[in-house]
Design a protein around this motif. Sequence first.
Motif, PDB file in Angstrom:
ATOM      1  N   LYS A  67      -0.633   8.501  -0.942  1.00 39.02           N
ATOM      2  CA  LYS A  67      -0.656   9.567  -1.991  1.00 39.02           C
ATOM      3  C   LYS A  67      -1.431  10.873  -1.899  1.00 39.02           C
ATOM      4  O   LYS A  67      -2.652  10.528  -1.738  1.00 39.02           O
ATOM      5  CB  LYS A  67      -0.993   9.023  -3.400  1.00 39.02           C
ATOM      6  CG  LYS A  67      -0.727   9.981  -4.687  1.00 39.02           C
ATOM      7  CD  LYS A  67      -1.033   9.152  -5.761  1.00 39.02           C
ATOM      8  CE  LYS A  67      -1.113  10.227  -7.198  1.00 39.02           C
ATOM      9  NZ  LYS A  67      -1.798   9.618  -8.285  1.00 39.02           N
ATOM     10  N   VAL A  96      -3.700   4.090  -1.259  1.00 37.74           N
ATOM     11  CA  VAL A  96      -3.758   3.381  -2.354  1.00 37.74           C
ATOM     12  C   VAL A  96      -3.266   2.229  -2.213  1.00 37.74           C
ATOM     13  O   VAL A  96      -2.233   1.744  -1.981  1.00 37.74           O
ATOM     14  CB  VAL A  96      -3.205   4.111  -3.608  1.00 37.74           C
ATOM     15  CG1 VAL A  96      -3.338   3.536  -5.045  1.00 37.74           C
ATOM     16  CG2 VAL A  96      -3.633   5.645  -3.657  1.00 37.74           C
ATOM     17  N   GLU A 118      -2.779   2.233 -14.799  1.00 38.54           N
ATOM     18  CA  GLU A 118      -4.072   2.620 -14.127  1.00 38.54           C
ATOM     19  C   GLU A 118      -4.374   1.657 -12.906  1.00 38.54           C
ATOM     20  O   GLU A 118      -4.367   0.663 -13.096  1.00 38.54           O
ATOM     21  CB  GLU A 118      -5.420   2.452 -15.086  1.00 38.54           C
ATOM     22  CG  GLU A 118      -6.708   2.974 -14.389  1.00 38.54           C
ATOM     23  CD  GLU A 118      -6.340   4.316 -14.028  1.00 38.54           C
ATOM     24  OE1 GLU A 118      -7.180   4.881 -12.946  1.00 38.54           O
ATOM     25  OE2 GLU A 118      -5.941   5.207 -14.703  1.00 38.54           O
ATOM     26  N   PRO A 119      -4.074   2.306 -11.736  1.00 37.20           N
ATOM     27  CA  PRO A 119      -3.804   3.692 -11.274  1.00 37.20           C
ATOM     28  C   PRO A 119      -2.072   3.890 -11.904  1.00 37.20           C
ATOM     29  O   PRO A 119      -1.279   2.735 -12.094  1.00 37.20           O
ATOM     30  CB  PRO A 119      -3.866   3.607  -9.729  1.00 37.20           C
ATOM     31  CG  PRO A 119      -3.667   2.384  -9.568  1.00 37.20           C
ATOM     32  CD  PRO A 119      -4.488   1.335 -10.412  1.00 37.20           C
ATOM     33  N   ASN A 120      -1.536   5.025 -11.672  1.00 34.29           N
ATOM     34  CA  ASN A 120      -0.398   5.278 -12.034  1.00 34.29           C
ATOM     35  C   ASN A 120       0.487   5.134 -11.110  1.00 34.29           C
ATOM     36  O   ASN A 120       0.794   5.848 -10.214  1.00 34.29           O
ATOM     37  CB  ASN A 120      -0.313   6.868 -12.528  1.00 34.29           C
ATOM     38  CG  ASN A 120       1.120   7.139 -13.098  1.00 34.29           C
ATOM     39  OD1 ASN A 120       1.862   6.281 -13.486  1.00 34.29           O
ATOM     40  ND2 ASN A 120       1.585   8.610 -12.712  1.00 34.29           N
ATOM     41  N   ILE A 121       1.040   3.793 -10.835  1.00 36.82           N
ATOM     42  CA  ILE A 121       1.987   3.318 -10.147  1.00 36.82           C
ATOM     43  C   ILE A 121       3.308   2.655 -10.612  1.00 36.82           C
ATOM     44  O   ILE A 121       3.110   2.088 -11.831  1.00 36.82           O
ATOM     45  CB  ILE A 121       1.436   2.344  -9.079  1.00 36.82           C
ATOM     46  CG1 ILE A 121       0.004   2.942  -8.529  1.00 36.82           C
ATOM     47  CG2 ILE A 121       2.376   1.690  -8.204  1.00 36.82           C
ATOM     48  CD1 ILE A 121      -0.551   1.803  -7.558  1.00 36.82           C
ATOM     49  N   VAL A 154      -1.745  -1.320  -3.811  1.00 34.59           N
ATOM     50  CA  VAL A 154      -0.881  -1.778  -5.119  1.00 34.59           C
ATOM     51  C   VAL A 154      -1.429  -3.200  -5.382  1.00 34.59           C
ATOM     52  O   VAL A 154      -1.402  -4.106  -4.487  1.00 34.59           O
ATOM     53  CB  VAL A 154       0.459  -1.558  -4.698  1.00 34.59           C
ATOM     54  CG1 VAL A 154       1.357  -2.282  -5.907  1.00 34.59           C
ATOM     55  CG2 VAL A 154       1.079  -0.345  -4.321  1.00 34.59           C
ATOM     56  N   GLU A 167       0.867  -1.275   0.005  1.00 33.26           N
ATOM     57  CA  GLU A 167       0.051  -0.118   0.038  1.00 33.26           C
ATOM     58  C   GLU A 167       0.875   1.302  -0.143  1.00 33.26           C
ATOM     59  O   GLU A 167       1.916   1.306   0.462  1.00 33.26           O
ATOM     60  CB  GLU A 167      -0.960  -0.011   1.375  1.00 33.26           C
ATOM     61  CG  GLU A 167      -2.033  -1.061   1.180  1.00 33.26           C
ATOM     62  CD  GLU A 167      -2.830  -1.084   2.651  1.00 33.26           C
ATOM     63  OE1 GLU A 167      -2.319  -0.232   3.618  1.00 33.26           O
ATOM     64  OE2 GLU A 167      -3.721  -1.801   2.685  1.00 33.26           O
ATOM     65  N   GLN A 204       5.950   0.306 -14.804  1.00 35.82           N
ATOM     66  CA  GLN A 204       4.727   1.146 -14.485  1.00 35.82           C
ATOM     67  C   GLN A 204       3.592   0.492 -14.926  1.00 35.82           C
ATOM     68  O   GLN A 204       3.252  -0.142 -15.906  1.00 35.82           O
ATOM     69  CB  GLN A 204       4.726   2.207 -15.387  1.00 35.82           C
ATOM     70  CG  GLN A 204       3.787   3.503 -15.322  1.00 35.82           C
ATOM     71  CD  GLN A 204       3.603   4.589 -16.398  1.00 35.82           C
ATOM     72  OE1 GLN A 204       4.375   4.299 -17.085  1.00 35.82           O
ATOM     73  NE2 GLN A 204       2.756   5.477 -15.969  1.00 35.82           N
ATOM     74  N   PRO A 237       3.743   6.816  -7.611  1.00 32.34           N
ATOM     75  CA  PRO A 237       4.165   7.559  -8.884  1.00 32.34           C
ATOM     76  C   PRO A 237       5.402   7.647  -9.214  1.00 32.34           C
ATOM     77  O   PRO A 237       6.470   7.682  -8.465  1.00 32.34           O
ATOM     78  CB  PRO A 237       3.332   8.843  -8.617  1.00 32.34           C
ATOM     79  CG  PRO A 237       2.401   8.528  -7.494  1.00 32.34           C
ATOM     80  CD  PRO A 237       3.119   7.318  -6.701  1.00 32.34           C
TER      81      PRO A 237
END
Length: 252
Positions: free
Chosen positions: A29, A34, A112-115, A36, A26, A109, A187
């Motif tokens: 942000k 968020v 979605e989501p931008n991780i 993972v 996790e 990367q 991010p």
Amino acid sequence: MKIKKICVWISIFLVMLFPFNVIAGELVKEGVQVVVPDDFISACEQNLPPVAISINRHEGTVNESNTESIRRLNDIRLKTNDHASEGDMLGLTLAQLSWEYNVMYRSFQMLEPNIHCARPEIKVDMVVINHTVYIAKELPRGSCEYEVIREHEYRHVKINEENFKNYAKKLADDFQKEFNSKIYYGPLDVVDKAIKDEMQKYWGPFIERTTKKLEKDGHNLHKSIDTPEEYARIPSMCSGGITRIMNSYKQQ
């Protein structure tokens, strides 16, 4: 789940500290937690290369100086807390280290989501600067007395070089142990800052510890050269020439 691979180089000298929190898949942000995804974590663990540490030693040449007096070498010894025993200095060997490091991280990367996930590759330059053998100017260059002191001082040079070599390996081993298989999530800008933060947090204290250990071990090794027997031997060399130089200095 769409994933793409990114490679980024960052050169770090002086960096700001940025707080970042990652807990068991996790990340936080902008105050929002968020999650993972497990399949992204698994992909990162399987595809990211291990943390890599490389150490480059740059030793350069050893400088020789014959411009300082016995009195001046005594002063330098006191200011640098050199290993040598008490007494007047006919020769002195000093060296300094400079450390710099660069970090590259390979990042995957999830769009979605931008991780992103990343593991660092760390390249360290250990530069030996100002490695200098001082021989008192009262000893003429090329004379018997000069060569006797020069031979003694280059034994100290050899110890320094071996000590630097051993600590380059220790540096690599300790960095590898510290970072091991650590993965950073978030991010890209957050990952970038987190890696810088981690390096800054670890780098300063590590260098301080390593330098102190290097100096302590070096001190003990140099003492094995600067023995009472060696100090009794040197004055008898060159048909008593060194003793005459020392007596002349003391009469000034």
